[in-house]
Scaffold this active site. Structure first.
Site, PDB file in Angstrom:
ATOM      1  N   ALA A 155       4.960  75.404 -52.991  1.00 32.04           N
ATOM      2  CA  ALA A 155       5.375  75.313 -51.587  1.00 32.04           C
ATOM      3  C   ALA A 155       4.396  76.070 -50.690  1.00 32.04           C
ATOM      4  O   ALA A 155       3.188  75.948 -50.857  1.00 32.04           O
ATOM      5  CB  ALA A 155       6.817  75.785 -51.437  1.00 32.04           C
ATOM      6  N   CYS A 156       4.924  76.870 -49.768  1.00 32.31           N
ATOM      7  CA  CYS A 156       4.057  77.529 -48.786  1.00 32.31           C
ATOM      8  C   CYS A 156       3.071  78.511 -49.409  1.00 32.31           C
ATOM      9  O   CYS A 156       2.129  78.941 -48.759  1.00 32.31           O
ATOM     10  CB  CYS A 156       4.897  78.246 -47.733  1.00 32.31           C
ATOM     11  SG  CYS A 156       5.717  77.103 -46.627  1.00 32.31           S
ATOM     12  N   SER A 157       3.305  78.898 -50.652  1.00 33.07           N
ATOM     13  CA  SER A 157       2.391  79.848 -51.301  1.00 33.07           C
ATOM     14  C   SER A 157       1.307  79.147 -52.101  1.00 33.07           C
ATOM     15  O   SER A 157       0.504  79.813 -52.783  1.00 33.07           O
ATOM     16  CB  SER A 157       3.166  80.789 -52.225  1.00 33.07           C
ATOM     17  OG  SER A 157       4.130  81.494 -51.486  1.00 33.07           O
TER      18      SER A 157
END
Ligand code: COA
Length: 372
Positions: A155-157
Site C-alpha cells: 500500500a502507501c509504504s
C-alpha cells in the site's frame, strides 16, 4: 558488501488537474441528483440524504488544494464520478507501465544510465492493474532492461519497502543497478461519491535508481539504512480481489475500493511512525539535529506537522519538511518520493535526511540517506 546509493529519481505528473472547487461542484451535483432520486425514501426516513462537500473542509482537514488525474472528465461527470480509462488490448502497453516508463526514463537520465544496464525492476504500488504477468516485467521489457523484475504491494509504504529490497540486493552484490518504480492510479480505486474521502487521492508515478555508491556518475545520496515495520489493521482496506470479482458484487460492494476509518488511522499511525523514525535514527547513531530534511508520506498536512515536530523535538523550519500534498493530494506510495525528488537538489555533501512512507497494513518504512 557494497554501499547502495540513490543516483537518480523521476516523477511522471499527469496533465489534468482537479481543484477542490471543481471537485466539490461535481460532488454536490451528484449528491443533489442522488437525493432527488431517493426523495421518497429520504422523506420516509429510510435513508439519509447525502450532504454537500466543501472546499473549506477539504483544505482544513487535509491541506489538499489540487490533485492530478489521468482523466478529469469522467471523475467530474456527476452521473459517473469515475475516470474513463480506455481498456487496452493485451498487445498495447498497460496504463501503469506507460506512466512508469516516463518516471523511469527521467530517473535513468539523471543517473546517466542506459536502461540496458538495469538488472532489477521493482514495481511497488498500492494497486496493480492485473494479476500477471507482473507489471514490473512489462516495464522491464518496455525499458529494455536486463536481469529480473517483480511487483510488490505494501500500500502507501510500497516505495520505501521497495527501496529496502533493492538496496539490500545492491548491498549484497546480487544486482548492480535497480529501479524502484511507483505508478499510482489512485483515481481508479477511490470512491469519488463518498463525501468522507472523495478528496483524498491523485495520480502520479515516481521512480528511483539504486546502484553502488562507487558506480555513481553524478550527484547522489548514500543509503545509510532502511527499516520497515508492519502491524495488522483493518482501518485502511480495499477488498477488491479475484475471489470477489463478479459483476453483481461490483455494483453494490463499496468495500471493493479504498475504505478507511480516517480518525483511527490518524490516532494510531502517528505514534507508530514517529517512534519508528526515532528508533531507526537511534539504531544508526543519528541525532535529531543531524537531519536536514524529512520527506514524509503525503496524506495529511496536520499529520506531517505532528510527525516532524515529534522527530525534530521542535516545530520544523519552513523547507525542512516539504509537503507536496497541496498540489498532488495523497498519491499513495509515491508521495514521499515526489517530495524527495522536488526538494533534495539543494542539499550539500554530508547533509542527511529521511524518506518515510506509511499507511495500510499498517505499515511504515524509513530510508536514511546522506548526500555524497
Ligand atoms: N465536506 C464537508 N464536511 C465533511 C466532509 C466533506 N467532504 N467529509 C466529512 N465532513 C464532516 C463530517 O461529516 C464530520 O462532521 P460532524 O463532526 O458533524 O460529524 C466532520 O466533517 C469531521 O469528519 P471526519 O471524517 O472525522 O474528518 P477528519 O477531521 O478526521 O478528516 C481525513 C478526515 C480523512 C482528512 C483525516 O481523518 C485523515 O487524513 N486521516 C488519515 C488519513 C490517512 O493517512 N490515510 C491513509 C490513506 S493511505
Amino acid at each position: 558488501m557494497y554501499q547502495p546509493a540513490i543516483t537518480g529519481h523521476g516523477v511522471f505528473t499527469p496533465e489534468q488537474i482537479i481543484t477542490n472547487d471543481e471537485l466539490v461542484e461535481a460532488f454536490n451535483a451528484y449528491a443533489d441528483l442522488w437525493n432527488a432520486d431517493h426523495a421518497p425514501q429520504i422523506e420516509a426516513g429510510e435513508v439519509e440524504p447525502i450532504g454537500h462537500s466543501s472546499s473549506e473542509f477539504i483544505l482544513s482537514a487535509s491541506g489538499i488544494e489540487n490533485r492530478y488525474v489521468l482523466d478529469k472528465d469522467g471523475v467530474l461527470d456527476p452521473t459517473r464520478m469515475f475516470p474513463r480509462l480506455r481498456a487496452r488490448s493485451d498487445d498495447e502497453p498497460g496504463q501503469m507501465a506507460e506512466m512508469a516508463l516516463d518516471a523511469c526514463t527521467k530517473a535513468l537520465t539523471m543517473a546517466g544510465r542506459d536502461a540496458s544496464e538495469v538488472d532489477l525492476v521493482i514495481c511497488a504500488a498500492s494497486n496493480h492493474e492485473r494479476a500477471y504477468p507482473a507489471i514490473a516485467v512489462e516495464i522491464q521489457n518496455l525499458l529494455g532492461a536486463g536481469g529480473f523484475a517483480f511487483d510488490m504491494n505494501v500500500a502507501c509504504s510500497s516505495a520505501t519497502f521497495g527501496i529496502q529490497a533493492a538496496a539490500d540486493m545492491v548491498r549484497s552484490g546480487s544486482v548492480r543497478c535497480a529501479i524502484v518504480v511507483n505508478p499510482e492510479i489512485c483515481s481508479a480505486h477511490l470512491e469519488w461519491r463518498d463525501r468522507d474521502c472523495h478528496f483524498i487521492f491523485g495520480d502520479v508515478a515516481t521512480a528511483v535508481v539504486i546502484e553502488r555508491d562507487a558506480d555513481a556518475k553524478g550527484d547522489h545520496f548514500k543509503i545509510c539504512g532502511t527499516s520497515c515495520a508492519t502491524k495488522f489493521s483493518n482501518n485502511i482496506r480495499n477488498n477488491n480481489g479475484f475471489l470477489r470479482r463478479t459483476r453483481d458484487q461490483m455494483e453494490d460492494r463499496r468495500d471493493m475500493q479504498f475504505m478507511q476509518n480516517g480518525r483511527k488511522v490518524f490516532k494510531e499511525v502517528l505514534p507508530m511512525v514517529s517512534a519508528h523514525i526515532l528508533s531507526h535514527m537511534q539504531a544508526e547513531g543519528w541525532q535529531a539535529d543531524d537531519l536536514k530534511r524529512l520527506w514524509l508520506h503525503q496524506a495529511n498536512k496536520t499529520m506531517n506537522d505532528f510527525i516532524g515536530k515529534k522527530v525534530l523535538g521542535r516545530v520544523p523550519e519552513p523547507g525542512e519538511q516539504p509537503n507536496i500534498l497541496q498540489d498532488y493530494a495523497n498519491t499513495s506510495s509515491a508521495g514521499s518520493i515526489i517530495a524527495f525528488s522536488k526538494y533534495s537538489h539543494d542539499l550539500q555533501k554530508g547533509d542527511k535526511g529521511v524518506i518515510c512512507s506509511f499507511g495500510a497494513g499498517y505499515s511504515v518504512g524509513s530510508v536514511l540517506i546522506e548526500k555524497a
